[in-house]
Design a protein around this motif. Structure first.
Motif, PDB file in Angstrom:
ATOM      1  N   ALA A  45       0.838  -1.194   0.000  1.00 28.83           N
ATOM      2  CA  ALA A  45       0.000   0.000   0.000  1.00 28.83           C
ATOM      3  C   ALA A  45       0.874   1.245   0.000  1.00 28.83           C
ATOM      4  O   ALA A  45       1.903   1.276   0.678  1.00 28.83           O
ATOM      5  CB  ALA A  45      -0.911   0.009   1.222  1.00 28.83           C
ATOM      6  N   PRO A  46       0.479   2.290  -0.738  1.00 34.18           N
ATOM      7  CA  PRO A  46       1.238   3.545  -0.652  1.00 34.18           C
ATOM      8  C   PRO A  46       1.227   4.135   0.756  1.00 34.18           C
ATOM      9  O   PRO A  46       2.205   4.696   1.214  1.00 34.18           O
ATOM     10  CB  PRO A  46       0.510   4.463  -1.644  1.00 34.18           C
ATOM     11  N   ALA A  47       0.083   4.022   1.445  1.00 39.86           N
ATOM     12  CA  ALA A  47      -0.031   4.547   2.799  1.00 39.86           C
ATOM     13  C   ALA A  47      -1.131   3.799   3.535  1.00 39.86           C
ATOM     14  O   ALA A  47      -2.028   3.217   2.926  1.00 39.86           O
ATOM     15  CB  ALA A  47      -0.326   6.052   2.778  1.00 39.86           C
ATOM     16  N   ALA A  48      -1.051   3.828   4.862  1.00 37.25           N
ATOM     17  CA  ALA A  48      -2.036   3.144   5.703  1.00 37.25           C
ATOM     18  C   ALA A  48      -2.264   3.968   6.961  1.00 37.25           C
ATOM     19  O   ALA A  48      -1.392   4.715   7.400  1.00 37.25           O
ATOM     20  CB  ALA A  48      -1.543   1.748   6.076  1.00 37.25           C
ATOM     21  N   GLY A  64       3.555   5.504   5.784  1.00 41.84           N
ATOM     22  CA  GLY A  64       3.607   5.934   4.395  1.00 41.84           C
ATOM     23  C   GLY A  64       3.274   7.407   4.268  1.00 41.84           C
ATOM     24  O   GLY A  64       3.154   8.136   5.254  1.00 41.84           O
ATOM     25  N   GLN A  65       3.126   7.858   3.036  1.00 44.87           N
ATOM     26  CA  GLN A  65       2.895   9.265   2.751  1.00 44.87           C
ATOM     27  C   GLN A  65       1.535   9.467   2.074  1.00 44.87           C
ATOM     28  O   GLN A  65       1.069   8.611   1.337  1.00 44.87           O
ATOM     29  CB  GLN A  65       4.000   9.801   1.832  1.00 44.87           C
ATOM     30  N   GLY A  66       0.914  10.631   2.337  1.00 47.53           N
ATOM     31  CA  GLY A  66      -0.283  11.007   1.593  1.00 47.53           C
ATOM     32  C   GLY A  66      -1.591  10.554   2.183  1.00 47.53           C
ATOM     33  O   GLY A  66      -2.586  10.429   1.474  1.00 47.53           O
ATOM     34  N   ILE A  67      -1.607  10.314   3.492  1.00 47.65           N
ATOM     35  CA  ILE A  67      -2.836   9.877   4.148  1.00 47.65           C
ATOM     36  C   ILE A  67      -2.953  10.644   5.460  1.00 47.65           C
ATOM     37  O   ILE A  67      -1.936  10.971   6.086  1.00 47.65           O
ATOM     38  CB  ILE A  67      -2.796   8.349   4.377  1.00 47.65           C
ATOM     39  N   GLY A  68      -4.161  10.985   5.868  1.00 40.55           N
ATOM     40  CA  GLY A  68      -4.335  11.788   7.063  1.00 40.55           C
ATOM     41  C   GLY A  68      -5.480  11.311   7.930  1.00 40.55           C
ATOM     42  O   GLY A  68      -6.395  10.631   7.466  1.00 40.55           O
ATOM     43  N   ARG A  69      -5.461  11.710   9.185  1.00 40.13           N
ATOM     44  CA  ARG A  69      -6.446  11.239  10.170  1.00 40.13           C
ATOM     45  C   ARG A  69      -7.863  11.638   9.790  1.00 40.13           C
ATOM     46  O   ARG A  69      -8.810  10.875   9.996  1.00 40.13           O
ATOM     47  CB  ARG A  69      -6.095  11.796  11.547  1.00 40.13           C
ATOM     48  N   ARG A  70      -8.053  12.838   9.234  1.00 42.20           N
ATOM     49  CA  ARG A  70      -9.398  13.341   8.948  1.00 42.20           C
ATOM     50  C   ARG A  70      -9.798  13.177   7.489  1.00 42.20           C
ATOM     51  O   ARG A  70     -10.819  13.691   7.048  1.00 42.20           O
ATOM     52  CB  ARG A  70      -9.494  14.811   9.367  1.00 42.20           C
ATOM     53  N   VAL A 323      -6.184   1.468   3.780  1.00 41.09           N
ATOM     54  CA  VAL A 323      -5.048   1.716   2.892  1.00 41.09           C
ATOM     55  C   VAL A 323      -5.597   2.411   1.649  1.00 41.09           C
ATOM     56  O   VAL A 323      -6.773   2.270   1.311  1.00 41.09           O
ATOM     57  CB  VAL A 323      -4.309   0.414   2.513  1.00 41.09           C
ATOM     58  N   ASN A 324      -4.751   3.172   0.967  1.00 39.64           N
ATOM     59  CA  ASN A 324      -5.236   3.927  -0.190  1.00 39.64           C
ATOM     60  C   ASN A 324      -4.961   3.206  -1.505  1.00 39.64           C
ATOM     61  O   ASN A 324      -4.519   3.781  -2.492  1.00 39.64           O
ATOM     62  CB  ASN A 324      -4.646   5.336  -0.209  1.00 39.64           C
ATOM     63  N   THR A 325      -5.260   1.911  -1.475  1.00 41.70           N
ATOM     64  CA  THR A 325      -5.250   1.083  -2.668  1.00 41.70           C
ATOM     65  C   THR A 325      -6.276  -0.015  -2.462  1.00 41.70           C
ATOM     66  O   THR A 325      -6.801  -0.166  -1.358  1.00 41.70           O
ATOM     67  CB  THR A 325      -3.858   0.503  -2.948  1.00 41.70           C
ATOM     68  N   ASP A 326      -6.582  -0.781  -3.507  1.00 39.39           N
ATOM     69  CA  ASP A 326      -7.651  -1.767  -3.363  1.00 39.39           C
ATOM     70  C   ASP A 326      -7.144  -3.191  -3.177  1.00 39.39           C
ATOM     71  O   ASP A 326      -7.933  -4.133  -3.186  1.00 39.39           O
ATOM     72  CB  ASP A 326      -8.608  -1.712  -4.562  1.00 39.39           C
ATOM     73  N   ALA A 327      -5.845  -3.363  -2.991  1.00 42.45           N
ATOM     74  CA  ALA A 327      -5.328  -4.723  -2.828  1.00 42.45           C
ATOM     75  C   ALA A 327      -4.133  -4.709  -1.883  1.00 42.45           C
ATOM     76  O   ALA A 327      -3.339  -3.770  -1.890  1.00 42.45           O
ATOM     77  CB  ALA A 327      -4.924  -5.303  -4.179  1.00 42.45           C
ATOM     78  N   LEU A 328      -4.023  -5.749  -1.085  1.00 41.18           N
ATOM     79  CA  LEU A 328      -2.849  -5.960  -0.242  1.00 41.18           C
ATOM     80  C   LEU A 328      -2.092  -7.165  -0.757  1.00 41.18           C
ATOM     81  O   LEU A 328      -2.682  -8.218  -1.008  1.00 41.18           O
ATOM     82  CB  LEU A 328      -3.263  -6.196   1.208  1.00 41.18           C
TER      83      LEU A 328
END
Length: 364
Positions: A45-48, A64-70, A323-328
């Motif tokens: 995943a790019p970020a989690a 990872g980068q590009g993900i936030g709490r809100r 996670v900001n993708t659809d597959a692990l």
């Protein structure tokens, strides 16, 4: 292919070095937080991110980068828990019965290729025991369709064995139509009125045909790295269009399992898995962890997003990760994170239980 039990044990054993105590000057990260990094480094995943709620209050972690709490994100099939809750509320009000046939509410709609709405109940839709074909197996979750188009796609195929658990997004598209038929309002409007507004889920919405996400939000990526942040939610409809936040999902599942949305007898009915042979209740499914604890919740997969919420049966402890993708890349990471959160550390090396069949089914 190795079994999920094997993957879980392997994931936990490989993760244990990451859980070793740090220097005395810094407190150890909770086990689930430590495993979160693996969703990026081993899961691809790019970020989690995760948000846990318990007796000590909320706990947030990200990797990872590009993900936030809100951030707002697409929650996929977690939509089903909202729709099931609305249907059970309508049943409690006497506006429908779970024993009603689909035909009673949607006359003539479910016919063709051996499918017959006269022989299917609303309960069979809620528990995925109708045998109806999953329309998204044909559209692959990439083609926007109306609810009627989704049903017609499914009805070009003969049904699976009726009464046997077979996960199908078509079931919940039909339930959305039933809600509209009974109330005169869309399932989205009913969920807003009955769940979202009373619980003050200010980050949760049903976007309809809106392709953009509310701000703030990060980027979303398909498994091949394509940016799919903009998406037409009609690819999923009542089976998976929800947009939400980590805090809202924790609040919703805590409220649902804590008895704020359904009376006790309806909540028990929602949690009863006998109809689906242990695999599924109604918009919820159980997972028995290695330490013997069973958590309840749902997952959601839609292009660019994978989400999992799990909670204790009383709703007092809840964990949502995304996670900001659809597959692990490593499917054993999901149960590993849940075990790290809900099991004492002394049980992390326990063998995974054979448990309920739900743990062996994909929930798209």
């Amino acid at each position: 292919m190795p079994s999920l039990r094997t993957l879980l044990v392997l994931s936990l054993s490989l993760a244990l070095p990451a859980l070793s105590p740090p220097a005395v000057s810094a407190p150890a990260a909770p086990p689930a937080d430590a495993l979160l990094t693996l969703l990026v480094t081993r899961g691809g995943a790019p970020a989690a991110a995760l948000l846990a709620q318990g007796e000590t209050g909320p706990r947030y972690a990200e990797a990872g980068q590009g993900i936030g709490r809100r951030d707002h994100f697409r929650a996929g099939s977690i939509t089903k828990t909202f729709v099931a809750t609305v249907v059970l509320q309508l049943a409690e009000e006497g506006r429908l019965s779970l024993s009603d046939s689909v035909e009673e509410h949607l006359p003539g709609l479910v016919r063709g290729a051996g499918n017959d709405g006269r022989a299917l109940t609303l309960r069979s839709l809620l528990t995925h025991t109708s045998g109806l074909r999953d329309f998204s197996a044909d559209t692959r979750g990439t083609v926007p369709v109306t609810p009627l188009q989704a049903v017609r796609i499914a009805l070009t195929h003969p049904p699976a064995a009726r009464g046997r658990f077979s996960y199908s997004n078509t079931n919940y598209v039909l339930l959305g139509l039933v809600v509209e038929q009974v109330t005169g309002r869309s399932y989205a409007d009913e969920a807003e009125r009955r769940i979202i507004a009373p619980l003050r889920l200010t980050g949760t919405s049903f976007p309809g045909s809106r392709t953009s996400l509310p701000r703030p939000h990060g980027r979303s990526y398909s498994s091949d790295g394509t940016d799919v942040t903009r998406l037409d939610p009609r690819v999923a409809g009542a089976a998976g269009e929800l947009v939400t936040t980590l805090a809202d999902l924790d609040r919703f599942y805590a409220a649902l399992l804590g008895g704020e949305l359904l009376p006790p007898r309806r909540l028990r009915e929602m949690l009863r898995t006998r109809t689906a042979h242990g695999s599924y209740g109604m918009g919820l499914f159980p997972l028995k962890l290695p330490c013997g604890t069973t958590v309840w919740g749902h997952n959601g997969r839609i292009s660019g997003s994978y989400v999992r919420t799990a909670a204790t049966v009383d709703g007092r402890r809840v964990l949502t990760f995304r996670v900001n993708t659809d597959a692990l890349a490593d499917p054993g990471l999901e149960p590993a994170v849940l075990a790290a959160e809900f099991c004492p550390r002394t049980h992390l090396n326990d063998r995974a239980s054979n448990g309920d069949p739900a743990s062996r089914h994909p929930f798209e």
